[in-house]
Motif scaffolding. Structure first.
Motif, PDB file in Angstrom:
ATOM      1  N   THR A 230      21.867   7.362  59.230  1.00  0.00           N
ATOM      2  CA  THR A 230      21.016   6.417  59.956  1.00  0.00           C
ATOM      3  C   THR A 230      21.859   5.218  60.371  1.00  0.00           C
ATOM      4  O   THR A 230      22.907   4.946  59.772  1.00  0.00           O
ATOM      5  N   CYS A 231      21.380   4.526  61.380  1.00  0.00           N
ATOM      6  CA  CYS A 231      22.108   3.332  61.818  1.00  0.00           C
ATOM      7  C   CYS A 231      21.123   2.366  62.464  1.00  0.00           C
ATOM      8  O   CYS A 231      19.917   2.602  62.474  1.00  0.00           O
ATOM      9  N   SER A 232      21.667   1.307  63.052  1.00  0.00           N
ATOM     10  CA  SER A 232      20.784   0.255  63.572  1.00  0.00           C
ATOM     11  C   SER A 232      20.206   0.587  64.943  1.00  0.00           C
ATOM     12  O   SER A 232      19.445  -0.193  65.493  1.00  0.00           O
ATOM     13  N   HIS A 233      20.553   1.742  65.508  1.00  0.00           N
ATOM     14  CA  HIS A 233      20.109   2.063  66.860  1.00  0.00           C
ATOM     15  C   HIS A 233      19.052   3.172  66.809  1.00  0.00           C
ATOM     16  O   HIS A 233      19.372   4.326  66.468  1.00  0.00           O
ATOM     17  N   PRO A 234      17.801   2.874  67.150  1.00  0.00           N
ATOM     18  CA  PRO A 234      16.736   3.874  66.989  1.00  0.00           C
ATOM     19  C   PRO A 234      16.977   5.158  67.782  1.00  0.00           C
ATOM     20  O   PRO A 234      16.636   6.240  67.319  1.00  0.00           O
ATOM     21  N   LEU A 235      17.600   5.055  68.955  1.00  0.00           N
ATOM     22  CA  LEU A 235      17.816   6.275  69.743  1.00  0.00           C
ATOM     23  C   LEU A 235      18.850   7.190  69.074  1.00  0.00           C
ATOM     24  O   LEU A 235      18.747   8.409  69.127  1.00  0.00           O
ATOM     25  N   ILE A 236      19.855   6.570  68.449  1.00  0.00           N
ATOM     26  CA  ILE A 236      20.852   7.384  67.731  1.00  0.00           C
ATOM     27  C   ILE A 236      20.192   8.046  66.515  1.00  0.00           C
ATOM     28  O   ILE A 236      20.477   9.199  66.176  1.00  0.00           O
ATOM     29  N   ASN A 237      19.311   7.310  65.874  1.00  0.00           N
ATOM     30  CA  ASN A 237      18.600   7.917  64.739  1.00  0.00           C
ATOM     31  C   ASN A 237      17.763   9.108  65.199  1.00  0.00           C
ATOM     32  O   ASN A 237      17.690  10.136  64.518  1.00  0.00           O
ATOM     33  N   GLN A 238      17.156   8.972  66.360  1.00  0.00           N
ATOM     34  CA  GLN A 238      16.391  10.099  66.906  1.00  0.00           C
ATOM     35  C   GLN A 238      17.339  11.260  67.251  1.00  0.00           C
ATOM     36  O   GLN A 238      17.019  12.423  67.019  1.00  0.00           O
ATOM     37  N   LEU A 239      18.508  10.906  67.789  1.00  0.00           N
ATOM     38  CA  LEU A 239      19.506  11.948  68.089  1.00  0.00           C
ATOM     39  C   LEU A 239      19.843  12.735  66.813  1.00  0.00           C
ATOM     40  O   LEU A 239      19.886  13.967  66.809  1.00  0.00           O
ATOM     41  N   GLN A 240      20.066  11.996  65.726  1.00  0.00           N
ATOM     42  CA  GLN A 240      20.377  12.664  64.448  1.00  0.00           C
ATOM     43  C   GLN A 240      19.225  13.580  64.015  1.00  0.00           C
ATOM     44  O   GLN A 240      19.435  14.710  63.578  1.00  0.00           O
ATOM     45  N   GLN A 241      18.003  13.097  64.176  1.00  0.00           N
ATOM     46  CA  GLN A 241      16.830  13.938  63.862  1.00  0.00           C
ATOM     47  C   GLN A 241      16.834  15.199  64.718  1.00  0.00           C
ATOM     48  O   GLN A 241      16.547  16.294  64.253  1.00  0.00           O
ATOM     49  N   ASN A 242      17.150  15.012  65.998  1.00  0.00           N
ATOM     50  CA  ASN A 242      17.143  16.148  66.918  1.00  0.00           C
ATOM     51  C   ASN A 242      18.205  17.174  66.535  1.00  0.00           C
ATOM     52  O   ASN A 242      17.994  18.374  66.638  1.00  0.00           O
ATOM     53  N   ILE A 243      19.357  16.650  66.098  1.00  0.00           N
ATOM     54  CA  ILE A 243      20.432  17.555  65.673  1.00  0.00           C
ATOM     55  C   ILE A 243      19.950  18.363  64.460  1.00  0.00           C
ATOM     56  O   ILE A 243      20.116  19.582  64.385  1.00  0.00           O
ATOM     57  N   GLN A 244      19.323  17.662  63.531  1.00  0.00           N
ATOM     58  CA  GLN A 244      18.873  18.357  62.320  1.00  0.00           C
ATOM     59  C   GLN A 244      17.783  19.384  62.622  1.00  0.00           C
ATOM     60  O   GLN A 244      17.800  20.497  62.105  1.00  0.00           O
ATOM     61  N   TRP A 245      16.872  19.018  63.512  1.00  0.00           N
ATOM     62  CA  TRP A 245      15.816  19.976  63.864  1.00  0.00           C
ATOM     63  C   TRP A 245      16.390  21.152  64.657  1.00  0.00           C
ATOM     64  O   TRP A 245      15.900  22.276  64.553  1.00  0.00           O
ATOM     65  N   GLY A 246      17.425  20.895  65.420  1.00  0.00           N
ATOM     66  CA  GLY A 246      18.080  21.986  66.144  1.00  0.00           C
ATOM     67  C   GLY A 246      18.681  22.979  65.159  1.00  0.00           C
ATOM     68  O   GLY A 246      18.657  24.193  65.373  1.00  0.00           O
ATOM     69  N   GLN A 247      19.219  22.433  64.076  1.00  0.00           N
ATOM     70  CA  GLN A 247      19.798  23.292  63.048  1.00  0.00           C
ATOM     71  C   GLN A 247      18.707  24.072  62.324  1.00  0.00           C
ATOM     72  O   GLN A 247      18.844  25.278  62.091  1.00  0.00           O
ATOM     73  N   LYS A 248      17.620  23.389  61.981  1.00  0.00           N
ATOM     74  CA  LYS A 248      16.528  24.080  61.287  1.00  0.00           C
ATOM     75  C   LYS A 248      16.028  25.251  62.123  1.00  0.00           C
ATOM     76  O   LYS A 248      15.845  26.357  61.632  1.00  0.00           O
ATOM     77  N   GLY A 249      15.814  24.988  63.389  1.00  0.00           N
ATOM     78  CA  GLY A 249      15.207  25.994  64.254  1.00  0.00           C
ATOM     79  C   GLY A 249      16.121  27.162  64.569  1.00  0.00           C
ATOM     80  O   GLY A 249      15.643  28.255  64.887  1.00  0.00           O
ATOM     81  N   ASN A 250      17.417  26.936  64.484  1.00  0.00           N
ATOM     82  CA  ASN A 250      18.348  27.991  64.886  1.00  0.00           C
ATOM     83  C   ASN A 250      19.151  28.576  63.738  1.00  0.00           C
ATOM     84  O   ASN A 250      20.058  29.368  63.952  1.00  0.00           O
ATOM     85  N   PHE A 251      18.814  28.164  62.522  1.00  0.00           N
ATOM     86  CA  PHE A 251      19.440  28.792  61.363  1.00  0.00           C
ATOM     87  C   PHE A 251      18.359  29.604  60.651  1.00  0.00           C
ATOM     88  O   PHE A 251      17.964  29.319  59.532  1.00  0.00           O
ATOM     89  N   VAL A 252      17.886  30.597  61.352  1.00  0.00           N
ATOM     90  CA  VAL A 252      16.882  31.495  60.798  1.00  0.00           C
ATOM     91  C   VAL A 252      17.621  32.810  60.516  1.00  0.00           C
ATOM     92  O   VAL A 252      17.712  33.680  61.361  1.00  0.00           O
ATOM     93  N   ASP A 253      18.246  32.839  59.389  1.00  0.00           N
ATOM     94  CA  ASP A 253      19.079  33.944  58.898  1.00  0.00           C
ATOM     95  C   ASP A 253      20.387  34.164  59.649  1.00  0.00           C
ATOM     96  O   ASP A 253      21.387  34.507  59.043  1.00  0.00           O
ATOM     97  N   VAL A 254      20.402  34.035  60.966  1.00  0.00           N
ATOM     98  CA  VAL A 254      21.686  34.027  61.673  1.00  0.00           C
ATOM     99  C   VAL A 254      21.733  32.757  62.517  1.00  0.00           C
ATOM    100  O   VAL A 254      20.693  32.232  62.883  1.00  0.00           O
ATOM    101  N   PRO A 255      22.952  32.275  62.839  1.00  0.00           N
ATOM    102  CA  PRO A 255      23.023  31.096  63.705  1.00  0.00           C
ATOM    103  C   PRO A 255      22.760  31.524  65.152  1.00  0.00           C
ATOM    104  O   PRO A 255      23.576  32.231  65.727  1.00  0.00           O
ATOM    105  N   THR A 256      21.636  31.124  65.689  1.00  0.00           N
ATOM    106  CA  THR A 256      21.276  31.575  67.039  1.00  0.00           C
ATOM    107  C   THR A 256      21.507  30.478  68.064  1.00  0.00           C
ATOM    108  O   THR A 256      21.596  29.307  67.726  1.00  0.00           O
TER     109      THR A 256
END
Ligand code: RAM
Length: 911
Positions: free
Chosen positions: A464-490
């Motif tokens: 996390t950091c002081s910039h809300p958009l970067i924090n959202q970017l980090q969230q988006n990266i993490q959700w991208g990983q959650k959604g595409n690590f369903v047994d194989v990296p898709t």
């Protein structure tokens, strides 16, 4: 050389810690969090010499393990008392607390090993013995399977249809001590015992290179069994095996027949054993509620066809047929190594919408992957249809065109008479929005739960950091990983694709391994990469290989085979990953060598710098096109370097010499072909400069100028990046390495297209496939390829952890045994903070600029040490926890070496 620099670090850290205020009490320390092959007391281990790891909890600072002692046994209680000891390591002088191989005799199928460890501090003092952990071996030989493959007679057309169901009643005449279920399928399976679902994993047996490697799962089913009559049952879905896979509704990639292989082994309290296994005595039907299931298209469930008690004793299966025994191989069956796919998060709707087209749409506020659990009331025969979409169009209507042929449609037929709960079993959807039809009651949040489903990896990173958009970017990266690590990296989880694109996986690997523990996930997948490697050494562009996508041996895609093992080794210190993958790495490099001409990989089709910036009207040469063969040569060099690195670690000196010779020639060929004598690259793009610099291709004296050209190029695009999949992951790293972190920050903070924050500004909750998936005017990019959940560009996460908060592994002591904390504030950020759970324990770096001071809090786990580089502290007076400490000036910065513990630094800072 590695050893020496490491020793130096350790000594330096001891010196520094000694100068720090120390607690008067003696340090207490204890090994904890014991794992075997990355898992906690796993079942079904198939590695000949399983490796043990532990973390160390210690009070105070600067704990270093000087020795360890492991002991094992087959009786947990006795072992805890130091009795009935089997193999023991004895006291081993070593700082290693990760990946210690079991050194006892050969392990047999089903063998359970309990183990404990104690560690010694620098002064030779021993800790108490740890708690007892264990592992259990799986079925190691095909002949361990007495079960027979079963299916339904005549299920050979490969056409979609209802789910086959199987059941077997059995009697347990004596009290049970313990029981295990070993099971796999062609297709997907869900097993039940006495009416209860077995385990919590979904989409089992997972997706692998099925022809060569079909996983089975092991479950402890002791609590599900009862004295007397029992029933075991299983339902199959088409899944990856025979459902739609690859573009345009192709079916039956691996075969046309769904099949089950199941073996239940019961140990009675009197020590006798019994096996209940799939065979011709099982009964089967296809009259259950799952009428259709498909990964891309969704599932149809007719609750009127539920068969109450079908997996319990007392059910009348007289109308069922006998299962057919199928002559299928068991030679490809392997134990599961990665984590199972689980229900991980439950989200409630944030909004109910009636679209301009008059459709009822529910918004979950997050683009996610899994399904919607529905709780509804209605009449028997009511059909509820749910469609899934990632976005609404600019008018606010439900948008499914980018799903291409994937229907993402779940249908539920109600049985009536009360509240009914539905969720699909053999499919998953990528969605933020659902469109609902056929519900009689008013829609409210109690009806819908979004269930996020992904591989159970465990979160290891936060940023996390002081910039809300970067924090959202980090969230988006993490959700991208959650959604595409369903047994194989898709690549994506929603359209008719969802494939293990190798390029995407290598691009994102480092970021992925900050965010989550991807050890098991990639240990498994890299074995599929090796298994599916072609005999000539070429690597298919998607793994598991779906056969119908021609393999052009694309640069940056096939190179996954060297990139991930090497980065895995850096991040986890796992030498066995290199051992296991080495031949495959080498075959790939040799394959390129074979097809190259004059030391140049300069032919064949390549994806190139996929989805780079291209200008809408390119009269002025603005599109950032990088010569594909320049890219190919750069990755050829990079793969060769990774191979050399691996050969050095493994002590293959012959190969080191051979490939060092080769890489010299490859670099020369690159310079001859793609670089002018003045150091200008033939492609004047960011990606070209980034690759040439990042892979150390240019001679030393040309590098600074090349970096300046990169900076100028970025400036010429108004501080925008123009890179595609291959240039993006290294872009900011290269800028930082050559002293242009300020430019990297400009790119990170850029809010207009193309940039990381542009999608965030447009409301993205995941990373998009394209920089402009949605254009500024709200229209969409090319419908043929426009995923809103694609992790590749999320690769910037690696730079955020490594540079903004400065957490970096030290190549000389891989796995974070020694690491660096070197934050580089910039971009107007006033604070940033990251935590990373390394295999040794939690590393933290938190900085804050406040009132002209920089405060940096750092955590260093026991049995590691860190070099802390304090930005801009060269001539400052630095305090740690209020006391002045000595740091060594390094340019503008100051550094010091520390041992484990928590530290709080502070000094005057101006930027
Ligand atoms: C598309 C996707 C995927 C990429 C390939 C080359 O299918 O964008 O991510 O790797 O193309």
């Amino acid at each position: 050389m590695h050893k020496r620099s490491y020793l130096f670090h350790v000594m330096a850290s001891a010196a520094f810690a000694a100068a720090l205020p120390c607690s008067v009490q003696a340090q207490s320390f204890l090994p904890e969090k014991l794992t075997t092959e990355y898992r906690t007391s796993p079942l079904g281990v198939a590695t000949a010499q399983p490796r043990m790891s532990w973390q160390i909890k210690s009070t105070g600072r600067d704990f270093m393990q000087s020795a360890y002692e492991v002991r094992t046994g087959s009786n947990a209680a006795a072992l805890a008392k130091g009795k009935e000891i089997g193999w023991q390591s004895g006291k081993v002088s070593s700082g290693e607390s990760l990946h210690i191989p079991y050194g006892g005799g050969a392990l047999s199928s089903r063998q359970r090993v309990f183990w404990q460890v104690r560690v010694y501090d620098r002064n030779g003092k021993a800790s108490p013995w740890s708690q007892v952990a264990s592992w259990e071996m799986g079925l190691l030989q095909p002949s361990d399977w007495s079960a027979q493959w079963i299916g339904r007679a005549n299920d050979t057309t490969g056409k979609p249809g209802p789910s086959p169901i199987f059941r077997k009643p059995f009697h347990l005449a004596k009290p049970v001590q313990s029981a295990r279920l070993f099971v796999t399928a062609h297709g997907l399976y869900e097993a039940h015992i006495n009416g209860k679902r077995v385990g919590e994993d979904h989409l089992t047996p997972g997706w692998t290179a099925y022809d060569k490697r079909l996983q089975y799962q092991v479950y402890d089913i002791t609590p599900l069994l009862q004295y007397g009559n029992n029933v075991i049952g299983a339902t199959l879905g088409d899944g990856w095996y025979r459902g739609n896979l690859v573009f345009l509704n192709q079916r039956n990639t691996y075969g046309k027949t769904a099949a089950l292989l199941l073996q239940m082994e019961v140990t009675y309290r009197d020590g006798s054993k019994e096996t209940i296994a799939s065979d011709g005595s099982w009964k089967t039907a296809d009259s259950g509620p799952v009428r259709y299931s498909d990964i891309y298209n969704g599932e149809t469930v007719d609750a009127r066809m539920e068969m109450n008690g079908w997996a319990s004793p007392g059910f009348n299966d007289a109308g069922w047929q006998s299962a057919a025994v199928l002559p299928l191989t068991k030679n490809n069956i392997v134990a599961q190594e990665g984590p199972g796919v689980r229900q991980k998060e439950r989200l409630k709707p944030i909004k109910f919408i009636t679209t301009p087209q008059g459709e009822a749409v529910v918004d979950f506020g997050q683009n996610m992957v899994g399904w919607v659990e529905l709780k509804v009331k209605g009449n028997a025969g009511d059909t509820i249809t749910i469609h899934h979409a990632e976005v609404l169009d600019k008018d606010g209507n439900f948008y499914t065109a980018n799903l291409r042929a994937a229907k993402q449609e779940n249908k539920y037929v109600l049985k009536g008479g009360g509240t009914e709960t539905f969720a699909p079993r053999f499919t998953f959807q990528g969605f933020r929005y659902i469109r609902v039809k056929g519900i009689r009651q008013p829609l409210d949040t109690s009806l819908f739960t979004g269930v996020a489903v992904y591989s159970d990896m465990g979160e290891t990173g936060s940023f996390t950091c002081s910039h809300p958009l970067i924090n959202q970017l980090q969230q988006n990266i993490q959700w991208g990983q959650k959604g595409n690590f369903v047994d194989v990296p898709t690549d994506c989880p929603q359209r008719d694709e969802r494939l293990g694109w190798t390029g995407d996986a290598q691009v994102f690997f480092n970021t992925a391994s900050y965010n989550m523990n991807v050890t098991g996930f990639f240990t498994k997948w890299m074995k599929d990469v090796a298994a599916d490697q072609r005999p000539n050494g070429d690597i298919p562009v998607v793994i598991p290989d779906v056969k119908s996508i021609p393999s052009p041996g694309s640069a940056g895609w096939g190179d996954v085979v060297t990139i991930i093992p090497w980065q895995f080794y850096q991040n986890y210190g796992d030498r066995r990953m290199l051992e296991v993958q080495y031949e495959s790495m080498k075959k790939w490099v040799d394959y390129i060598t074979k097809i190259s001409r004059n030391e140049l990989w300069n032919h064949g089709p390549h994806f190139g710098d996929w989805l780079f910036y291209s200008a809408p009207y390119d009269n002025d040469g603005r599109s950032a096109i990088t010569d594909k063969y320049l890219i190919a040569q750069a990755f050829y060099i990079h793969s060769t370097q990774n191979l050399i690195n691996a050969a050095k670690v493994l002590g293959n000196s012959g190969d080191v010499a051979k490939y060092e010779e080769l890489i010299k020639r490859l670099k020369n060929a690159f310079l001859r072909e793609y670089v002018t004598p003045n150091g200008r690259l033939v492609s004047s793009t960011q990606t070209a400069y980034v690759l040439a610099l990042n892979f150390d291709i240019l001679p030393e004296e040309q590098r600074a100028t090349a970096a300046q050209r990169l900076v100028d190029n970025i400036g010429a695009y108004g501080n925008h990046l123009t890179t595609g999949f291959l240039g993006t992951p290294y872009l900011c790293h290269v800028l930082t390495r050559f002293g242009h972190t300020d430019v990297a920050y400009k790119l990170l903070m850029q809010q207009s297209y193309p940039s990381w924050l542009y999608p965030v500004k447009m409301g993205a909750t995941t990373i998009w496939e394209r920089w402009d998936g949605i254009k500024p005017d709200g229209t969409f990019q090319d419908v043929g390829m426009n995923s809103f959940n694609h992790y590749a560009y999320g690769a910037i996460g690696d730079w955020m952890y490594k540079t903004v908060t400065g957490i970096q592994p030290d190549p000389a002591a891989p796995g974070y045994k020694q690491f660096r904390i070197q934050p580089r504030p910039g971009g107007g950020l006033t604070h940033a903070s990251a935590e990373f759970k390394s295999l040794y324990g939690t590393i933290a770096s938190k900085w804050k600029i406040d009132g002209g001071k920089l405060k940096l809090e750092v955590s260093v786990p026991a049995n590691t040490s860190a070099k802390i580089v304090l930005p801009g502290a060269a001539s400052a007076t630095v305090t740690e926890s209020g006391k002045v400490v000595q740091a060594t000036a390094e340019g503008n910065d100051a550094s010091l070496q520390v041992g484990s513990g928590n530290y709080a630094f502070e000094y005057s800072y101006s930027k």
